[in-house]
Design a protein around this motif. Structure first.
Motif, PDB file in Angstrom:
ATOM      1  N   ASP A  10       0.866  -1.314   0.031  1.00  0.00           N
ATOM      2  CA  ASP A  10      -0.071  -0.071   0.110  1.00  0.00           C
ATOM      3  C   ASP A  10       1.016   1.179  -0.033  1.00  0.00           C
ATOM      4  O   ASP A  10       2.234   1.057   0.073  1.00  0.00           O
ATOM      5  CB  ASP A  10      -0.877   0.051   1.166  1.00  0.00           C
ATOM      6  N   ASP A  11       0.262   2.409   0.042  1.00  0.00           N
ATOM      7  CA  ASP A  11       1.157   3.505   0.134  1.00  0.00           C
ATOM      8  C   ASP A  11       1.348   4.204   1.311  1.00  0.00           C
ATOM      9  O   ASP A  11       1.864   5.323   1.509  1.00  0.00           O
ATOM     10  CB  ASP A  11       0.342   4.665  -0.866  1.00  0.00           C
ATOM     11  N   SER A  12       0.991   3.629   2.467  1.00  0.00           N
ATOM     12  CA  SER A  12       1.377   4.111   3.791  1.00  0.00           C
ATOM     13  C   SER A  12       3.070   3.700   4.126  1.00  0.00           C
ATOM     14  O   SER A  12       3.467   2.926   3.921  1.00  0.00           O
ATOM     15  CB  SER A  12       0.556   3.230   5.032  1.00  0.00           C
ATOM     16  N   VAL A  13       3.423   4.687   4.691  1.00  0.00           N
ATOM     17  CA  VAL A  13       5.009   4.749   4.850  1.00  0.00           C
ATOM     18  C   VAL A  13       5.235   5.544   6.270  1.00  0.00           C
ATOM     19  O   VAL A  13       4.383   6.055   6.790  1.00  0.00           O
ATOM     20  CB  VAL A  13       5.964   5.300   3.854  1.00  0.00           C
ATOM     21  N   THR A  14       6.439   4.796   6.759  1.00  0.00           N
ATOM     22  CA  THR A  14       7.035   5.437   8.052  1.00  0.00           C
ATOM     23  C   THR A  14       8.375   5.827   7.840  1.00  0.00           C
ATOM     24  O   THR A  14       9.167   4.648   7.360  1.00  0.00           O
ATOM     25  CB  THR A  14       6.836   4.635   9.433  1.00  0.00           C
ATOM     26  N   LEU A  15       9.196   6.884   8.095  1.00  0.00           N
ATOM     27  CA  LEU A  15      10.323   7.248   7.704  1.00  0.00           C
ATOM     28  C   LEU A  15      10.874   7.811   9.197  1.00  0.00           C
ATOM     29  O   LEU A  15      10.153   8.851   9.442  1.00  0.00           O
ATOM     30  CB  LEU A  15      10.693   8.008   6.529  1.00  0.00           C
ATOM     31  N   LYS A  16      11.897   7.402   9.766  1.00  0.00           N
ATOM     32  CA  LYS A  16      12.559   8.192  10.877  1.00  0.00           C
ATOM     33  C   LYS A  16      14.095   8.387  10.471  1.00  0.00           C
ATOM     34  O   LYS A  16      14.773   7.657  10.282  1.00  0.00           O
ATOM     35  CB  LYS A  16      12.486   7.208  11.885  1.00  0.00           C
ATOM     36  N   ALA A  17      14.481   9.676  10.431  1.00  0.00           N
ATOM     37  CA  ALA A  17      15.732   9.933   9.981  1.00  0.00           C
ATOM     38  C   ALA A  17      16.050  11.277  10.534  1.00  0.00           C
ATOM     39  O   ALA A  17      15.044  12.240  10.914  1.00  0.00           O
ATOM     40  CB  ALA A  17      16.049   9.885   8.675  1.00  0.00           C
ATOM     41  N   PRO A  18      17.033  11.598  10.489  1.00  0.00           N
ATOM     42  CA  PRO A  18      17.827  13.286  10.764  1.00  0.00           C
ATOM     43  C   PRO A  18      17.120  14.024   9.805  1.00  0.00           C
ATOM     44  O   PRO A  18      17.401  13.818   8.592  1.00  0.00           O
ATOM     45  CB  PRO A  18      19.191  13.390  10.820  1.00  0.00           C
ATOM     46  N   VAL A  19      16.721  15.335  10.053  1.00  0.00           N
ATOM     47  CA  VAL A  19      16.183  16.293   9.175  1.00  0.00           C
ATOM     48  C   VAL A  19      17.599  16.872   8.358  1.00  0.00           C
ATOM     49  O   VAL A  19      18.791  17.207   8.849  1.00  0.00           O
ATOM     50  CB  VAL A  19      15.636  17.658   9.634  1.00  0.00           C
ATOM     51  N   GLU A  20      17.435  16.619   7.249  1.00  0.00           N
ATOM     52  CA  GLU A  20      18.669  17.489   6.170  1.00  0.00           C
ATOM     53  C   GLU A  20      18.230  18.817   5.833  1.00  0.00           C
ATOM     54  O   GLU A  20      19.006  19.481   5.678  1.00  0.00           O
ATOM     55  CB  GLU A  20      18.879  16.289   5.000  1.00  0.00           C
ATOM     56  N   ILE A  21      16.951  19.281   5.584  1.00  0.00           N
ATOM     57  CA  ILE A  21      16.593  20.377   4.765  1.00  0.00           C
ATOM     58  C   ILE A  21      15.098  20.815   5.375  1.00  0.00           C
ATOM     59  O   ILE A  21      14.364  19.991   5.454  1.00  0.00           O
ATOM     60  CB  ILE A  21      16.624  20.497   3.342  1.00  0.00           C
ATOM     61  N   ILE A  22      15.064  22.004   5.762  1.00  0.00           N
ATOM     62  CA  ILE A  22      13.835  22.553   6.150  1.00  0.00           C
ATOM     63  C   ILE A  22      13.388  23.506   5.447  1.00  0.00           C
ATOM     64  O   ILE A  22      14.203  24.585   5.101  1.00  0.00           O
ATOM     65  CB  ILE A  22      14.004  23.062   7.592  1.00  0.00           C
ATOM     66  N   ALA A  23      12.305  23.318   4.852  1.00  0.00           N
ATOM     67  CA  ALA A  23      11.693  24.506   3.824  1.00  0.00           C
ATOM     68  C   ALA A  23       9.990  24.484   4.107  1.00  0.00           C
ATOM     69  O   ALA A  23       9.385  24.092   3.404  1.00  0.00           O
ATOM     70  CB  ALA A  23      11.979  23.953   2.424  1.00  0.00           C
ATOM     71  N   ARG A  24       9.990  24.830   5.347  1.00  0.00           N
ATOM     72  CA  ARG A  24       8.423  25.246   5.963  1.00  0.00           C
ATOM     73  C   ARG A  24       7.367  25.449   4.463  1.00  0.00           C
ATOM     74  O   ARG A  24       7.524  26.190   3.813  1.00  0.00           O
ATOM     75  CB  ARG A  24       8.284  26.026   6.758  1.00  0.00           C
ATOM     76  N   PRO A  25       6.479  24.524   4.292  1.00  0.00           N
ATOM     77  CA  PRO A  25       5.873  23.380   5.417  1.00  0.00           C
ATOM     78  C   PRO A  25       6.481  22.056   4.881  1.00  0.00           C
ATOM     79  O   PRO A  25       5.893  21.170   5.289  1.00  0.00           O
ATOM     80  CB  PRO A  25       4.618  23.837   4.896  1.00  0.00           C
ATOM     81  N   ASP A  26       7.600  22.052   4.216  1.00  0.00           N
ATOM     82  CA  ASP A  26       8.240  20.590   3.969  1.00  0.00           C
ATOM     83  C   ASP A  26       9.701  20.478   4.782  1.00  0.00           C
ATOM     84  O   ASP A  26      10.237  21.209   5.189  1.00  0.00           O
ATOM     85  CB  ASP A  26       8.596  20.644   2.320  1.00  0.00           C
ATOM     86  N   LEU A  27       9.989  19.230   4.776  1.00  0.00           N
ATOM     87  CA  LEU A  27      11.182  18.721   5.363  1.00  0.00           C
ATOM     88  C   LEU A  27      11.706  17.710   4.201  1.00  0.00           C
ATOM     89  O   LEU A  27      11.052  17.032   3.535  1.00  0.00           O
ATOM     90  CB  LEU A  27      11.173  18.139   6.590  1.00  0.00           C
ATOM     91  N   THR A  28      13.151  17.612   4.313  1.00  0.00           N
ATOM     92  CA  THR A  28      13.666  16.365   3.496  1.00  0.00           C
ATOM     93  C   THR A  28      14.454  15.776   4.672  1.00  0.00           C
ATOM     94  O   THR A  28      15.189  15.918   5.410  1.00  0.00           O
ATOM     95  CB  THR A  28      14.852  16.937   2.600  1.00  0.00           C
ATOM     96  N   LEU A  29      14.233  14.228   4.591  1.00  0.00           N
ATOM     97  CA  LEU A  29      14.488  13.432   5.322  1.00  0.00           C
ATOM     98  C   LEU A  29      15.305  12.236   4.539  1.00  0.00           C
ATOM     99  O   LEU A  29      14.697  11.579   3.548  1.00  0.00           O
ATOM    100  CB  LEU A  29      13.767  12.651   6.268  1.00  0.00           C
ATOM    101  N   LEU A  30      16.615  12.066   4.619  1.00  0.00           N
ATOM    102  CA  LEU A  30      17.336  10.839   3.695  1.00  0.00           C
ATOM    103  C   LEU A  30      17.185  11.142   2.213  1.00  0.00           C
ATOM    104  O   LEU A  30      16.847  10.286   1.370  1.00  0.00           O
ATOM    105  CB  LEU A  30      16.788   9.504   4.065  1.00  0.00           C
ATOM    106  N   GLY A  31      16.886  12.361   1.751  1.00  0.00           N
ATOM    107  CA  GLY A  31      16.845  12.730   0.521  1.00  0.00           C
ATOM    108  C   GLY A  31      15.319  12.684   0.197  1.00  0.00           C
ATOM    109  O   GLY A  31      14.942  12.981  -1.058  1.00  0.00           O
ATOM    110  N   MET A  32      14.413  12.294   0.919  1.00  0.00           N
ATOM    111  CA  MET A  32      13.009  12.122   0.476  1.00  0.00           C
ATOM    112  C   MET A  32      12.263  13.554   1.104  1.00  0.00           C
ATOM    113  O   MET A  32      12.364  13.974   2.043  1.00  0.00           O
ATOM    114  CB  MET A  32      12.352  10.930   1.148  1.00  0.00           C
ATOM    115  N   LEU A  33      11.631  14.228   0.218  1.00  0.00           N
ATOM    116  CA  LEU A  33      10.656  15.335   0.126  1.00  0.00           C
ATOM    117  C   LEU A  33       9.584  14.846   1.228  1.00  0.00           C
ATOM    118  O   LEU A  33       8.603  13.951   0.922  1.00  0.00           O
ATOM    119  CB  LEU A  33      10.153  16.191  -0.942  1.00  0.00           C
TER     120      LEU A  33
END
Length: 91
Positions: A10-33
């Motif tokens: 399915d399309d449900s995901v969980t990702l736990k990682a350090p924040v790489e980029i903060i561009a409110r209202p978005d974040l980038t974790l492990l290269g994933m927007l």
């Protein structure tokens, strides 16, 4: 990633990682927007529900964040964003 699990197709995901980029209202974790919207629930390190303004005032590059949401093939729309404590190791 040190571990990847797939429960169901399915399309449900969980990702736990350090924040790489903060561009409110978005974040980038492990290269994933990771995008947020008006339905996203935010939580601080004390596991209290907070609003987006409070969340983005607390998060910094390197903060450990857990994102739960849906994956559309290119990004995650977060239903929940949790700020986690890295005091005893981030993972």
């Amino acid at each position: 990633a040190t571990r990847l699990e797939r429960d169901d197709a399915d399309d449900s995901v969980t990702l736990k990682a350090p924040v790489e980029i903060i561009a409110r209202p978005d974040l980038t974790l492990l290269g994933m927007l990771v995008t947020t919207d008006q339905n996203t629930v935010f939580q601080n390190q004390s596991m209290e529900v907070i609003d987006a303004d409070a969340f983005f005032s607390l998060v910094v590059e390197g903060s450990l964040v857990k994102a739960e949401g849906t994956y559309d093939g290119s990004s995650i729309l977060a239903s929940k964003l949790f700020l986690r404590d890295c005091e005893y190791g981030c993972m």
